[in-house]
Design a protein around this motif. Structure first.
Motif, mmCIF file in Angstrom:
data_model
loop_
_atom_site.group_PDB
_atom_site.id
_atom_site.type_symbol
_atom_site.label_atom_id
_atom_site.label_comp_id
_atom_site.label_asym_id
_atom_site.label_seq_id
_atom_site.Cartn_x
_atom_site.Cartn_y
_atom_site.Cartn_z
ATOM 1 N N PRO A 176 0.728 -1.019 0.123
ATOM 2 C CA PRO A 176 0.235 0.570 -0.714
ATOM 3 C C PRO A 176 0.668 1.015 -0.035
ATOM 4 C CG PRO A 176 0.188 -1.114 2.162
ATOM 5 C CD PRO A 176 0.677 -1.931 1.253
ATOM 6 N N ASP A 177 2.394 1.227 0.058
ATOM 7 C CA ASP A 177 2.757 2.333 0.375
ATOM 8 C C ASP A 177 4.479 2.223 0.547
ATOM 9 O OD1 ASP A 177 3.966 5.400 1.126
ATOM 10 O OD2 ASP A 177 3.477 4.634 3.157
ATOM 11 N N TYR A 178 4.998 2.965 -0.640
ATOM 12 C CA TYR A 178 6.610 2.477 -0.402
ATOM 13 C C TYR A 178 7.075 3.694 -0.824
ATOM 14 C CZ TYR A 178 4.028 -0.792 -3.978
ATOM 15 O OH TYR A 178 3.571 -2.004 -4.815
ATOM 16 N N ALA A 179 6.852 5.161 0.191
ATOM 17 C CA ALA A 179 7.444 5.895 0.851
ATOM 18 C C ALA A 179 9.185 4.782 1.621
ATOM 19 C CB ALA A 179 7.080 6.493 1.403
ATOM 20 N N PRO A 180 9.936 6.548 1.516
ATOM 21 C CA PRO A 180 11.131 6.214 2.131
ATOM 22 C C PRO A 180 10.664 5.508 4.131
ATOM 23 C CG PRO A 180 11.712 7.907 0.943
ATOM 24 C CD PRO A 180 10.072 7.286 1.151
ATOM 25 N N ALA A 181 10.129 6.196 4.754
ATOM 26 C CA ALA A 181 9.340 5.682 5.879
ATOM 27 C C ALA A 181 9.348 4.706 5.264
ATOM 28 C CB ALA A 181 8.620 6.913 6.178
ATOM 29 N N ALA A 182 8.205 3.654 4.986
ATOM 30 C CA ALA A 182 7.632 2.365 4.924
ATOM 31 C C ALA A 182 8.756 1.641 5.509
ATOM 32 C CB ALA A 182 6.584 2.952 4.148
ATOM 33 N N GLY A 193 11.958 2.524 6.035
ATOM 34 C CA GLY A 193 12.911 2.474 6.790
ATOM 35 C C GLY A 193 11.786 1.300 8.487
ATOM 36 N N ALA A 194 10.170 1.306 8.380
ATOM 37 C CA ALA A 194 9.594 0.533 9.070
ATOM 38 C C ALA A 194 9.886 -0.901 8.812
ATOM 39 C CB ALA A 194 8.253 1.288 8.936
ATOM 40 N N ASP A 195 9.749 -1.356 7.539
ATOM 41 C CA ASP A 195 10.095 -2.838 7.159
ATOM 42 C C ASP A 195 11.566 -2.517 8.017
ATOM 43 O OD1 ASP A 195 8.040 -2.371 5.677
ATOM 44 O OD2 ASP A 195 8.850 -3.218 4.144
ATOM 45 N N LEU A 196 12.498 -2.272 7.932
ATOM 46 C CA LEU A 196 14.276 -1.880 7.805
ATOM 47 C C LEU A 196 14.222 -3.004 9.577
ATOM 48 C CD1 LEU A 196 16.590 -2.036 8.448
ATOM 49 C CD2 LEU A 196 16.483 -0.199 8.403
ATOM 50 N N LEU A 197 13.096 -1.976 10.379
ATOM 51 C CA LEU A 197 13.088 -2.556 11.843
ATOM 52 C C LEU A 197 12.343 -3.555 12.241
ATOM 53 C CD1 LEU A 197 11.990 1.776 13.652
ATOM 54 C CD2 LEU A 197 14.287 0.733 12.919
ATOM 55 N N ALA A 198 11.526 -4.528 11.385
ATOM 56 C CA ALA A 198 10.876 -5.012 11.486
ATOM 57 C C ALA A 198 11.910 -6.301 11.536
ATOM 58 C CB ALA A 198 10.100 -5.424 10.582
ATOM 59 N N LEU A 199 13.001 -6.109 10.064
ATOM 60 C CA LEU A 199 14.118 -7.271 9.932
ATOM 61 C C LEU A 199 15.247 -7.463 11.086
ATOM 62 C CD1 LEU A 199 15.338 -9.103 7.726
ATOM 63 C CD2 LEU A 199 16.030 -6.786 6.990
ATOM 64 N N LEU A 200 14.737 -6.210 11.030
ATOM 65 C CA LEU A 200 16.608 -6.406 12.310
ATOM 66 C C LEU A 200 15.060 -6.559 14.285
ATOM 67 C CD1 LEU A 200 17.903 -2.523 12.469
ATOM 68 C CD2 LEU A 200 18.743 -4.692 11.607
ATOM 69 N N LYS A 201 14.064 -6.488 14.555
ATOM 70 C CA LYS A 201 13.184 -7.627 15.475
ATOM 71 C C LYS A 201 13.450 -9.009 14.824
ATOM 72 C CE LYS A 201 9.248 -7.065 17.620
ATOM 73 N NZ LYS A 201 7.831 -6.497 18.176
ATOM 74 N N SER A 239 15.468 6.979 4.053
ATOM 75 C CA SER A 239 15.159 5.860 5.061
ATOM 76 C C SER A 239 15.907 5.400 6.405
ATOM 77 C CB SER A 239 14.649 4.808 3.824
ATOM 78 O OG SER A 239 13.917 4.314 3.546
ATOM 79 N N ALA A 240 16.924 5.802 5.951
ATOM 80 C CA ALA A 240 17.844 5.339 6.969
ATOM 81 C C ALA A 240 18.123 6.523 7.962
ATOM 82 C CB ALA A 240 19.816 5.636 6.374
ATOM 83 N N VAL A 241 17.837 8.448 7.527
ATOM 84 C CA VAL A 241 17.549 8.946 8.113
ATOM 85 C C VAL A 241 16.613 8.650 9.062
ATOM 86 C CG1 VAL A 241 16.947 11.094 8.296
ATOM 87 C CG2 VAL A 241 18.720 10.453 6.834
#
Length: 272
Positions: free
Chosen positions: A64-70, A72-80, A98-100
């Motif tokens: 539903p969303d391809y914005a950089p913040a989304a 970034g949320a995927d990245l945090l989910a991966l780390l978890k 996304s990193a920022v």
């Protein structure tokens, strides 16, 4: 490997052991952009995880969303999901923003961030010709592949033809080009606004011949100053130093782990 979320599936590779390094590609690309960097980091005693962005590579195409913040949320989910860290984060191009966002959102998750050729701010509005060109790039796969190829300015990897063929095959899958167009249209401002919140060691790596920026060194300094980091220019590199100059890029990534001073834009150059 796969991480299944409520919205889709994220594909990733996990190689080596030791302190964690997580790598995200840019738009219209896939995780194999780090195929030459990964073994160098693994040989240096790092665990390297490379992930395809939502909409790209082997990750699900439709989100539903391809914005950089989304992203970034995927990245945090991966780390978890990995249950490891803190991680050194390595990103390229579109995922600079996304990193920022991620480093501001959850600083304890990161030991440092390395932004390669980052788009981490709202760029000046292009002229009409450039807007038409960008629209075409997001709609016609052969044009995007030609543009992507043009960003390697000095030395293409020996396996470049195979990498281009794989990328072209992936982009031909349903939904992939629509995801690319959505990234072109995404709002970077929510990420840019969080630049001053970045508190982890940060480094911007930029090729001296990167054609995506009128003045690559000036762009690198601007972003580095905003996130209180330093700059390493890779002499001769275009938009993908990790593929053109993997040894020099590995030096930049591994050097960050020693904890550079927060030099707010100090520039040095690595000879390619």
């Amino acid at each position: 490997m796969e991480l299944k979320t409520d919205l889709g599936t994220l594909a990733y590779d996990d190689t080596g052991s030791g302190p964690l390094v997580v790598c995200l590609p840019g738009m219209g690309d896939n995780r194999t952009t780090y195929r030459h960097l990964t073994p160098l980091l693994v040989a240096a005693g790092r665990r390297v995880v490379t992930m395809d962005l939502r909409g790209q590579g082997e990750s699900s195409a439709v989100w539903p969303d391809y914005a950089p913040a989304a992203l970034g949320a995927d990245l945090l989910a991966l780390l978890k999901h990995l249950g490891a860290g803190p991680a050194t984060l390595v990103v390229n191009s579109y995922t600079g923003a996304s990193a920022v966002w991620a480093a501001a959102e959850e600083p304890a998750a990161f030991s440092g961030i390395v932004l390669i050729a980052p788009f981490a701010r709202v760029m000046p509005r292009p002229n009409a010709v450039m807007r038409l060109t960008m629209a075409a790039l997001g709609r016609y796969r052969p044009l995007w592949l030609a543009y992507w190829s043009s960003l390697f300015k000095t030395r293409k990897p020996a396996d470049f033809a195979a990498a281009k063929k794989l990328l072209g095959r992936q982009l031909a899958e349903p939904g992939r080009m629509a995801a690319l167009r959505a990234m072109f249209a995404a709002d970077v401002a929510p990420c840019e606004k969080r630049s001053a919140e970045v508190s982890v060691p940060a480094r911007v790596v930029m090729g001296t011949r990167d054609p995506d920026f009128p003045d690559p060194a000036a762009e690198a300094r601007l972003i580095a100053e905003r996130i209180h980091g330093d700059v390493l220019m890779v002499d001769g590199a275009g938009h993908y130093p990790q593929a053109e100059y993997p040894a020099e890029t590995a030096q930049a990534v591994l050097g960050l782990s020693t904890g550079p001073a927060r030099t707010d834009g100090e520039v040095s150059t690595i000879a390619g």
